[in-house]
Design a protein around this motif. Structure first.
Motif, PDB file in Angstrom:
ATOM      1  N   VAL A   1      24.438 -24.267-128.349  1.00  0.00           N
ATOM      2  CA  VAL A   1      23.266 -25.117-128.144  1.00  0.00           C
ATOM      3  C   VAL A   1      23.729 -26.567-128.192  1.00  0.00           C
ATOM      4  CG1 VAL A   1      20.992 -25.827-128.965  1.00  0.00           C
ATOM      5  CG2 VAL A   1      21.715 -23.451-129.215  1.00  0.00           C
TER       6      VAL A   1
ATOM      7  N   ILE B   1      16.657 -30.120-126.761  1.00  0.00           N
ATOM      8  CA  ILE B   1      17.717 -29.224-126.309  1.00  0.00           C
ATOM      9  C   ILE B   1      18.073 -29.586-124.869  1.00  0.00           C
ATOM     10  CG2 ILE B   1      18.379 -26.828-125.873  1.00  0.00           C
ATOM     11  CD1 ILE B   1      16.257 -25.984-127.892  1.00  0.00           C
TER      12      ILE B   1
ATOM     13  N   GLY C   1      21.593 -24.898-123.489  1.00  0.00           N
ATOM     14  CA  GLY C   1      21.681 -23.808-124.446  1.00  0.00           C
ATOM     15  C   GLY C   1      22.056 -22.501-123.776  1.00  0.00           C
TER      16      GLY C   1
ATOM     17  N   LYS D   1      22.043 -18.563-125.054  1.00  0.00           N
ATOM     18  CA  LYS D   1      21.810 -17.520-126.061  1.00  0.00           C
ATOM     19  C   LYS D   1      22.272 -16.196-125.474  1.00  0.00           C
ATOM     20  CE  LYS D   1      17.575 -16.221-127.089  1.00  0.00           C
ATOM     21  NZ  LYS D   1      16.197 -16.289-127.646  1.00  0.00           N
TER      22      LYS D   1
END
Length: 534
Positions: A395, A404, A407, A409
């Motif tokens: 991130v 943000i 990022g 994930k």
């Protein structure tokens, strides 16, 4: 241009020194005393989730999709696995989707300073971005109901294993393998259909249990069911969030108060593991510090995760902080033993999470390709090649605003399999974590959104930077120069003082001589007058 030394000497350097010192003090007061509260006030107005604020506008309707990628693991040697050999898999993907995050059914409480909403994801397949993959590819895959169901029963209800085994074999028409050939999009979203019916009560009982407990299940009709990994999550609310708006306290922006009406979960064997900590992962409060970490609550795995500060970074020319996530080793972390099946001995392997209490099937989460996990997991499965660049969790965040910028994930699902001695077809299975798929949810802000922050925040920071250093440099330089010139003037005065005294003394001596001459003349004149009278 000729240098005029006389004009320089005539300057009032005491005034210049005073002005320079005031400039230095003023710059420091503005930069450290006035600018921070002004910035905090402006950011608070823009970042709080109050109607009309910039953040609330984007929070209500996120104006862009995230990129959602799925990689499916094709099992290349299913027959060998049935004989107890090492599984070998092939990574097929990515299948690329647009992921739209939607919030609906809003409730706002100004007194409590909270927002409540249903949160859901909408996935749209983008085959043109999927490197020629269409979703129609046929792969060898685990029979999720048969293999997953039996492994779940063996773990938690082993006494019922013979009955469930018999019922499942009846439902799936006595297959000769726990693996099957299936279309990728059926596995992911469209669903794998099967008839859940039989001639005795055990089948009915198992079918009822499947309908009530299995996740990702859809009922086509009374007897036909369909199961997929993501189908039931597409365009469906995965929970109701109750979060703080950050109006009263900006540091609490987005913090979850309850999820589905509960302040804590009841999934794990301990309060510490059941806490709903952090935000829903789409925003973070401003004015962060590096050691705070990024806490997010993830309903899909029934837990809160914390990303840790890694190193300074940059994005679109702006300074950022890079964070990464590590699942750790629960066995060696006593405060996380509530995530273990039977601590401290029966804990998930390093770098993995046992999701059985959350999803009802012995599925373990990890980073893709077993990155940062117990080396034995990677040794037990062929075809995996962990790479930190493409498999780690990152991130990239701007700490002042909590924005943000970028990022990634990433998460892998693995089915825990092991032999079932009393069931011939599964009596030789190896005990391994068998990879099912891994996914990546990513965002990269484009210029439209980075420029908002650049012009509304960083121009102010640059202005403050310029004012501060101009005041420091000019003030310090002015004070040093004035001090030097005052010193030079004092030295010149000291050098001129003896000459002035000598001149004054000579003038006095000349005056004395003149006075003496006048006195003598007066006396001579007086004598002459006296003699004449006589």
């Amino acid at each position: 241009m000729k240098f005029d030394k006389e004009k320089l000497n005539n300057l009032n350097f005491k005034k210049i020194a005073l002005i320079s010192s005031l400039s230095l003090v003023g710059a420091l007061i503005f930069s450290y005393g006035l600018f921070p509260p002004i910035l905090r006030f402006v950011l608070k107005l823009k970042m709080q989730l109050k109607k009309g604020s910039l953040m609330r506008t984007m929070f209500d309707v996120i104006p862009f999709p995230l990129v959602f990628k799925i990689h499916v693991f094709n099992i290349t040697n299913p027959d060998a696995i049935m004989r107890g050999e090492k599984p070998i898999v092939a990574d097929i993907g990515p299948y690329v989707f647009e992921e739209w995050k939607l919030r609906e059914n809003w409730e706002e409480d100004v007194v409590e300073d909270t927002l409540t909403y249903d949160f859901k994801n909408r996935f749209i397949f983008r085959p043109e971005l999927s490197n020629g993959l269409t979703g129609n590819e046929i792969v060898q895959y685990s029979n999720l109901v048969l293999l997953g169901g039996l492994m779940a029963v063996k773990r938690d209800r082993e006494a019922m294993l013979p009955m469930v085994t018999k019922a499942l074999m009846s439902i799936f028409k006595n297959p000769d393998s726990v693996f099957m050939r299936a279309r990728v999009m059926d596995i992911l979203f469209d669903g794998l259909k099967f008839e859940c019916k039989g001639d005795d009560f055990t089948v009915d009982a198992v079918c009822s249990a499947i309908k009530s407990e299995a996740q990702g299940l859809k009922e086509i009709d009374e007897t036909t069911l369909s199961i997929s990994i993501f189908g039931s999550k597409n365009d469906t609310s995965f929970g109701r969030f109750h979060v703080l708006r950050g109006v009263r306290n900006i540091s609490e922006l987005g913090q979850i108060q309850t999820f589905n009406g509960e302040s804590m979960q009841s999934v794990w064997d301990g309060d510490e593991c059941n806490k709903n900590i952090g935000t829903d992962s789409t925003l973070f409060p401003p004015f962060m510090t590096q050691d705070m970490g990024l806490w997010t609550f993830t309903p899909d795995i029934c837990m809160s995760l914390r990303a840790h500060y890694l190193e300074p970074s940059s994005y679109a020319g702006m300074p950022t902080w890079l964070y990464s996530l590590d699942f750790g080793d629960f066995k060696n972390e006593p405060e996380k033993h509530c995530f273990c099946y039977d601590p401290p001995d029966d804990c998930p392997p390093k770098g993995t999470i046992d999701l059985m209490p959350c999803v009802g099937v012995p599925v373990y989460g990890s980073k893709p390709h077993f990155l940062d996990t117990d080396p034995k997991l990677l040794e037990n499965v062929g075809g995996l090649n962990p790479n930190r660049t493409i498999h780690d969790v990152f991130v990239n965040i701007e700490g002042i605003s909590g924005t943000i910028f970028e990022g990634y994930k990433r998460f892998q699902l693995n089915l825990a399999i092991e032999p079932i001695e009393d069931f011939e077809m599964m009596s030789k299975l190896p005990k391994v974590l068998l990879p099912l798929l891994w996914l990546e949810e990513s965002v990269q802000l484009n210029k439209t959104y980075t420029n908002i922050l650049k012009y509304q925040l960083f121009l102010g920071l640059k202005f403050n930077f310029v004012v501060k250093w101009m005041g420091i440099v000019c003030g310090t330089a002015g004070m040093l120069l004035s001090g030097f010139m005052l010193y030079q003037q004092q030295q010149q005065q000291k050098q001129q003082s003896p000459t002035t005294v000598s001149s004054a003394t000579s003038a006095i001596d000349d005056d004395d001589k003149v006075n003496k001459n006048i006195a003598n003349n007066v006396r001579s004149y007086s004598v002459g007058v006296s003699e004449a009278v006589k």
